[in-house]
Design a protein around this motif. Structure first.
Motif, mmCIF file in Angstrom:
data_model
loop_
_atom_site.group_PDB
_atom_site.id
_atom_site.type_symbol
_atom_site.label_atom_id
_atom_site.label_comp_id
_atom_site.label_asym_id
_atom_site.label_seq_id
_atom_site.Cartn_x
_atom_site.Cartn_y
_atom_site.Cartn_z
ATOM 1 N N GLY A 27 -32.783 -25.933 -74.345
ATOM 2 C CA GLY A 27 -33.965 -25.672 -73.528
ATOM 3 C C GLY A 27 -33.794 -24.607 -72.462
ATOM 4 N N ARG A 28 -32.667 -23.911 -72.484
ATOM 5 C CA ARG A 28 -32.412 -22.885 -71.457
ATOM 6 C C ARG A 28 -32.295 -21.517 -72.114
ATOM 7 N NH1 ARG A 28 -28.201 -26.725 -69.929
ATOM 8 N NH2 ARG A 28 -26.835 -25.248 -70.965
ATOM 9 N N PRO A 29 -32.959 -20.512 -71.557
ATOM 10 C CA PRO A 29 -32.842 -19.160 -72.130
ATOM 11 C C PRO A 29 -31.439 -18.605 -71.960
ATOM 12 C CG PRO A 29 -34.124 -19.105 -70.093
ATOM 13 C CD PRO A 29 -33.832 -20.543 -70.388
ATOM 14 N N ILE A 30 -31.056 -17.784 -72.888
ATOM 15 C CA ILE A 30 -29.775 -17.084 -72.798
ATOM 16 C C ILE A 30 -30.042 -15.727 -72.172
ATOM 17 C CG2 ILE A 30 -27.914 -16.025 -74.123
ATOM 18 C CD1 ILE A 30 -28.368 -18.207 -76.232
ATOM 19 N N ARG A 31 -29.370 -15.435 -71.110
ATOM 20 C CA ARG A 31 -29.512 -14.152 -70.407
ATOM 21 C C ARG A 31 -28.255 -13.325 -70.641
ATOM 22 N NH1 ARG A 31 -34.752 -14.390 -69.621
ATOM 23 N NH2 ARG A 31 -35.415 -15.978 -68.154
ATOM 24 N N ASN A 32 -28.339 -12.399 -71.564
ATOM 25 C CA ASN A 32 -27.202 -11.518 -71.828
ATOM 26 C C ASN A 32 -27.223 -10.360 -70.837
ATOM 27 O OD1 ASN A 32 -26.157 -12.877 -74.209
ATOM 28 N ND2 ASN A 32 -28.084 -12.266 -75.142
ATOM 29 N N MET A 37 -26.655 -0.505 -75.975
ATOM 30 C CA MET A 37 -26.906 -1.036 -77.309
ATOM 31 C C MET A 37 -25.615 -1.268 -78.092
ATOM 32 S SD MET A 37 -30.140 -1.535 -77.539
ATOM 33 C CE MET A 37 -30.563 -1.628 -79.259
ATOM 34 N N ALA A 38 -24.576 -0.502 -77.822
ATOM 35 C CA ALA A 38 -23.315 -0.642 -78.549
ATOM 36 C C ALA A 38 -22.644 -1.996 -78.277
ATOM 37 C CB ALA A 38 -22.373 0.493 -78.181
ATOM 38 N N GLU A 39 -22.954 -2.618 -77.158
ATOM 39 C CA GLU A 39 -22.360 -3.908 -76.819
ATOM 40 C C GLU A 39 -23.031 -5.075 -77.537
ATOM 41 O OE1 GLU A 39 -22.506 -4.370 -72.597
ATOM 42 O OE2 GLU A 39 -21.123 -2.728 -72.225
ATOM 43 N N ILE A 40 -24.216 -4.872 -78.071
ATOM 44 C CA ILE A 40 -24.964 -5.962 -78.687
ATOM 45 C C ILE A 40 -24.351 -6.284 -80.053
ATOM 46 C CG2 ILE A 40 -27.198 -6.725 -79.531
ATOM 47 C CD1 ILE A 40 -28.478 -4.803 -77.513
ATOM 48 N N PRO A 41 -23.928 -7.530 -80.247
ATOM 49 C CA PRO A 41 -23.316 -7.882 -81.534
ATOM 50 C C PRO A 41 -24.362 -7.948 -82.651
ATOM 51 C CG PRO A 41 -23.598 -9.840 -80.198
ATOM 52 C CD PRO A 41 -24.009 -8.662 -79.336
ATOM 53 N N ALA A 42 -23.898 -7.747 -83.873
ATOM 54 C CA ALA A 42 -24.796 -7.853 -85.026
ATOM 55 C C ALA A 42 -25.233 -9.293 -85.242
ATOM 56 C CB ALA A 42 -24.117 -7.308 -86.272
ATOM 57 N N SER A 43 -24.370 -10.236 -84.920
ATOM 58 C CA SER A 43 -24.711 -11.651 -85.003
ATOM 59 C C SER A 43 -23.821 -12.417 -84.031
ATOM 60 C CB SER A 43 -24.539 -12.178 -86.431
ATOM 61 O OG SER A 43 -23.181 -12.170 -86.794
ATOM 62 N N THR A 44 -24.165 -13.673 -83.828
ATOM 63 C CA THR A 44 -23.391 -14.542 -82.941
ATOM 64 C C THR A 44 -23.224 -15.894 -83.628
ATOM 65 O OG1 THR A 44 -25.332 -15.468 -81.854
ATOM 66 C CG2 THR A 44 -24.387 -13.443 -80.881
ATOM 67 N N PRO A 45 -22.311 -16.720 -83.158
ATOM 68 C CA PRO A 45 -22.195 -18.065 -83.730
ATOM 69 C C PRO A 45 -23.520 -18.847 -83.629
ATOM 70 C CG PRO A 45 -20.234 -17.568 -82.466
ATOM 71 C CD PRO A 45 -21.217 -16.438 -82.211
ATOM 72 N N LEU A 46 -24.249 -18.670 -82.540
ATOM 73 C CA LEU A 46 -25.547 -19.344 -82.396
ATOM 74 C C LEU A 46 -26.535 -18.843 -83.446
ATOM 75 C CD1 LEU A 46 -27.520 -21.195 -80.918
ATOM 76 C CD2 LEU A 46 -27.951 -19.324 -79.321
ATOM 77 N N ALA A 47 -26.593 -17.531 -83.639
ATOM 78 C CA ALA A 47 -27.493 -16.969 -84.658
ATOM 79 C C ALA A 47 -27.094 -17.445 -86.045
ATOM 80 C CB ALA A 47 -27.480 -15.448 -84.580
ATOM 81 N N ASP A 48 -25.796 -17.553 -86.294
ATOM 82 C CA ASP A 48 -25.320 -18.052 -87.585
ATOM 83 C C ASP A 48 -25.756 -19.496 -87.798
ATOM 84 O OD1 ASP A 48 -24.044 -15.607 -88.024
ATOM 85 O OD2 ASP A 48 -22.078 -16.348 -87.377
ATOM 86 N N ALA A 49 -25.626 -20.329 -86.762
ATOM 87 C CA ALA A 49 -26.013 -21.742 -86.860
ATOM 88 C C ALA A 49 -27.514 -21.881 -87.093
ATOM 89 C CB ALA A 49 -25.596 -22.491 -85.592
ATOM 90 N N LEU A 50 -28.312 -21.110 -86.374
ATOM 91 C CA LEU A 50 -29.760 -21.155 -86.548
ATOM 92 C C LEU A 50 -30.140 -20.733 -87.964
ATOM 93 C CD1 LEU A 50 -32.677 -21.443 -85.586
ATOM 94 C CD2 LEU A 50 -32.496 -19.144 -84.628
ATOM 95 N N ILE A 66 -29.003 -10.131 -85.543
ATOM 96 C CA ILE A 66 -29.923 -10.086 -84.415
ATOM 97 C C ILE A 66 -30.040 -8.658 -83.911
ATOM 98 C CG2 ILE A 66 -29.552 -12.463 -83.714
ATOM 99 C CD1 ILE A 66 -27.582 -11.431 -81.606
ATOM 100 N N TYR A 67 -31.146 -8.358 -83.294
ATOM 101 C CA TYR A 67 -31.392 -7.047 -82.706
ATOM 102 C C TYR A 67 -31.220 -5.908 -83.704
ATOM 103 C CZ TYR A 67 -31.051 -9.628 -78.357
ATOM 104 O OH TYR A 67 -31.236 -10.529 -77.363
ATOM 105 N N ALA A 68 -31.512 -6.173 -84.960
ATOM 106 C CA ALA A 68 -31.298 -5.145 -85.984
ATOM 107 C C ALA A 68 -32.144 -3.909 -85.730
ATOM 108 C CB ALA A 68 -31.599 -5.706 -87.363
ATOM 109 N N GLY A 69 -33.312 -4.108 -85.157
ATOM 110 C CA GLY A 69 -34.200 -2.985 -84.939
ATOM 111 C C GLY A 69 -34.074 -2.359 -83.564
ATOM 112 N N GLY A 70 -33.056 -2.726 -82.810
ATOM 113 C CA GLY A 70 -32.916 -2.187 -81.467
ATOM 114 C C GLY A 70 -34.139 -2.525 -80.637
#
Length: 88
Positions: A27-32, A37-50, A66-70
């Protein structure tokens, strides 16, 4: 099963698709705090689980990228959420 049918089953189980999604982050937003843009991962363990759970529930064409389209992808997601009126 189509994505629409899977969506309706999730809503039936959780009340809203929104409640299902928020359950992945307690129930809490994730604030990265990425600085570029180079720091943004292609996926995360959370994205994999979802992604895995969506597939288990019958959704198709889902993946953990995630964030495939920038920035355009981020705008598209915001637009989708606003179109759903909080029911997504």
């Amino acid at each position: 099963m189509t994505n629409a049918q899977a969506f309706l089953k999730v809503r039936e189980e959780f009340g809203t698709f929104d409640a299902y999604m928020w359950g992945f982050v307690d129930g809490r937003p994730i604030r990265n705090a990425w600085k570029n843009m180079a720091e943004i991962p292609a996926s995360t363990p959370l994205a994999d689980a979802l992604s895995k759970d969506l597939k288990r529930r019958g959704f198709r064409f889902v993946g953990s990228t995630i964030y495939a389209g920038g920035r355009d992808g981020q705008r598209s997601c915001r637009g989708l959420f606003s179109l759903a009126g909080g029911e997504l």
